[in-house]
Scaffold this motif. Sequence first.
Motif, PDB file in Angstrom:
ATOM      1  N   THR A 429      52.187  42.981  55.379  1.00 19.66           N
ATOM      2  CA  THR A 429      52.667  41.479  55.471  1.00 19.66           C
ATOM      3  C   THR A 429      54.121  41.057  55.340  1.00 19.66           C
ATOM      4  O   THR A 429      54.809  40.393  55.844  1.00 19.66           O
ATOM      5  CB  THR A 429      52.030  40.881  54.062  1.00 19.66           C
ATOM      6  N   ARG A 430      54.974  41.954  54.375  1.00 24.53           N
ATOM      7  CA  ARG A 430      56.412  41.913  54.283  1.00 24.53           C
ATOM      8  C   ARG A 430      57.021  42.290  55.676  1.00 24.53           C
ATOM      9  O   ARG A 430      57.994  41.762  55.830  1.00 24.53           O
ATOM     10  CB  ARG A 430      56.813  42.831  53.116  1.00 24.53           C
ATOM     11  N   ALA A 431      56.542  43.180  56.481  1.00 21.18           N
ATOM     12  CA  ALA A 431      56.992  43.441  57.679  1.00 21.18           C
ATOM     13  C   ALA A 431      56.775  42.528  58.903  1.00 21.18           C
ATOM     14  O   ALA A 431      57.094  42.746  59.765  1.00 21.18           O
ATOM     15  CB  ALA A 431      56.471  45.092  58.020  1.00 21.18           C
ATOM     16  N   GLY A 432      55.697  41.591  58.501  1.00 16.17           N
ATOM     17  CA  GLY A 432      55.391  40.482  59.553  1.00 16.17           C
ATOM     18  C   GLY A 432      54.377  40.878  60.350  1.00 16.17           C
ATOM     19  O   GLY A 432      54.102  40.269  61.569  1.00 16.17           O
ATOM     20  N   MET A 437      48.392  40.439  64.104  1.00 16.45           N
ATOM     21  CA  MET A 437      47.238  41.277  64.181  1.00 16.45           C
ATOM     22  C   MET A 437      46.344  41.353  62.933  1.00 16.45           C
ATOM     23  O   MET A 437      47.007  41.249  61.923  1.00 16.45           O
ATOM     24  CB  MET A 437      47.357  42.624  64.779  1.00 16.45           C
ATOM     25  N   SER A 438      45.187  41.865  63.176  1.00 13.47           N
ATOM     26  CA  SER A 438      44.563  42.131  61.754  1.00 13.47           C
ATOM     27  C   SER A 438      44.710  43.276  61.060  1.00 13.47           C
ATOM     28  O   SER A 438      45.416  44.252  61.772  1.00 13.47           O
ATOM     29  CB  SER A 438      43.043  41.938  61.941  1.00 13.47           C
ATOM     30  N   TYR A 439      44.422  43.430  59.845  1.00 12.70           N
ATOM     31  CA  TYR A 439      44.394  44.808  59.259  1.00 12.70           C
ATOM     32  C   TYR A 439      43.783  46.061  60.070  1.00 12.70           C
ATOM     33  O   TYR A 439      44.343  47.165  60.081  1.00 12.70           O
ATOM     34  CB  TYR A 439      44.130  44.697  57.535  1.00 12.70           C
ATOM     35  N   GLY A 440      42.735  45.892  60.437  1.00 16.13           N
ATOM     36  CA  GLY A 440      41.917  46.804  61.172  1.00 16.13           C
ATOM     37  C   GLY A 440      42.795  47.275  62.386  1.00 16.13           C
ATOM     38  O   GLY A 440      42.704  48.220  62.674  1.00 16.13           O
ATOM     39  N   ASP A 444      44.182  50.855  63.603  1.00 14.92           N
ATOM     40  CA  ASP A 444      43.610  51.556  64.704  1.00 14.92           C
ATOM     41  C   ASP A 444      44.858  51.884  65.600  1.00 14.92           C
ATOM     42  O   ASP A 444      45.097  53.008  65.982  1.00 14.92           O
ATOM     43  CB  ASP A 444      42.611  50.581  65.254  1.00 14.92           C
ATOM     44  N   ASP A 445      45.923  51.081  65.573  1.00 18.45           N
ATOM     45  CA  ASP A 445      46.969  51.359  66.451  1.00 18.45           C
ATOM     46  C   ASP A 445      47.777  52.721  65.621  1.00 18.45           C
ATOM     47  O   ASP A 445      48.230  53.557  66.411  1.00 18.45           O
ATOM     48  CB  ASP A 445      48.253  50.160  66.308  1.00 18.45           C
TER      49      ASP A 445
END
Length: 524
Positions: A429-432, A437-440, A444-445
């Motif tokens: 979240t801090r990194a924006g 995108m979603s957490y999932g 995955d990335d």
Amino acid sequence: MAVPAEIRAVPRPVNTIVDDSGTNSPKRYAVRQRASSKYIPGGNPQPKNGKVIGHIIDYKYVPLTDSTASDGPDMLSYGASALVKSVSADLLSDLLNIYPANEAYSIMSIATLRVIRPKITLGRMATHYRRTFVCKDYPGAAMSKNTLGNLLQRIGQDGNKRKDFYQLRISSVAEDHHIAIDGTLKQNTSIVNDLSAYSYKARTRGCSEVSVLYAYDIEQMEPVCAEVFPGNSIDASSYSAFIRDNDIRKGIIVADKGFPPSKIKEELAERPELHFLTPIKRNDLRISDNNMLSFEGVLEGIEGHVVYKKKQIKGGRFLYSYRDARKAAIEEADYLTKAENQKTFEPKKYSKKSSLFGVIVFESDQNLDPKTAYQCYDDRWLLELVFNRYKSDDCLDKTNVQGDFSVIGSEFVNFITTVMTCRIIRKATRAGLLNKMSYGDLMDDLSSAWRKADAPQKPKTDDGYWVHTLQIVFEELEALGLSEPVPKPEPKKRGRKKKEPEVSKTKRPRGRPRKDTNPSVGLL
């Protein structure tokens, strides 16, 4: 068996012999070194053969090579495991203070893999341990199914070690932080453990469950300790045992509606730094007796336009009432829609309820700023988010193990997994990144970022050790501090280039005739 002449005639290293094993395989004719000579009394020294250095295969000498991937794979999945490691150094340190190093490494490996592969089972742990950088982060961890099953059972049997670990976590909570305590039910269809019992909700689900109580640091947005209770136990009746078992001595217990502070009366009396903030029911007489719906101000910096009132009541406790204009409009619309569809609208009933739409009233034993008190409860949705993550993204909704001690041991590892997940969410979240995108999708990335196993510990985007990693994944790694970006060239300076000063011409003295420089002049 004599070696055929055509095999012995194949060119091979000097000081070697060909040995026929007699087997029908590509390695039938082994090439051995002459190691030394053996002395024979009364006779000539006899040569002694040494190790195999190659084979004669298809009438060619083939030197001996190492087995394929004898030292493990030469490339591993890096991104997701690196993200987990970047937020969990203190967890490993605390585990090493409590558990033997080999067990601490196995616990961290299980927890990390549960973050990376939410649906992973114990039987698949070893496979994914070897294909990710988890095997580099925690080398030598025993990851077979039976070994991990025995480990979880031992963890569940040793309550003192679990308590010591939780004490390290609790001691890190700042004095001005607020602790929320809540529980979640988890499906457990095992028939060999006593913790599995039918809860009220489980009667309609047709499955038995266990209850997990969590203490949660609201400011840090992560749990600090957890404990497993039978699924049919009422949360309020378990709070007292939970506070005592984990020796929670400071903070503010932010409980759910209907939780009576009398349930933890003794615990509060014994712990002067432990306080409570709990909502009371809307039909509580103290609301009308203290005129708590006559609001006296608006909270600044809070979405929803929230008005408030604070009042000290008999016994030294405080009441805090709030009305969220946004929630009030939603509740009123829902009420009117239901009344319209069912044709049950009653003016008197509506008049009585309309004043309570969007209202919540708290009782506390501490004199708090109204905004702080509101945020303590309003931010509690983060705890629900953790529970949702705990049940879905980490796939911890089913225990997948048998026996009381195994369930407790598995939930201990799940606690560590949940802390890791909370920290990853906070860091992303801090990194924006979670705005895009979603957490999932992020996990995955990152899992697609493979790196050579012998790569340097501090990755750089251009160090040449990456394997088929996409540019967008590099950008995510750089945003999370997991790879050093490629230095950008310095921008060219804008503006006109300054002219160099011209060399001044020598002035001729006045009155003197000019000397012509043309050599042809005057020759005619």
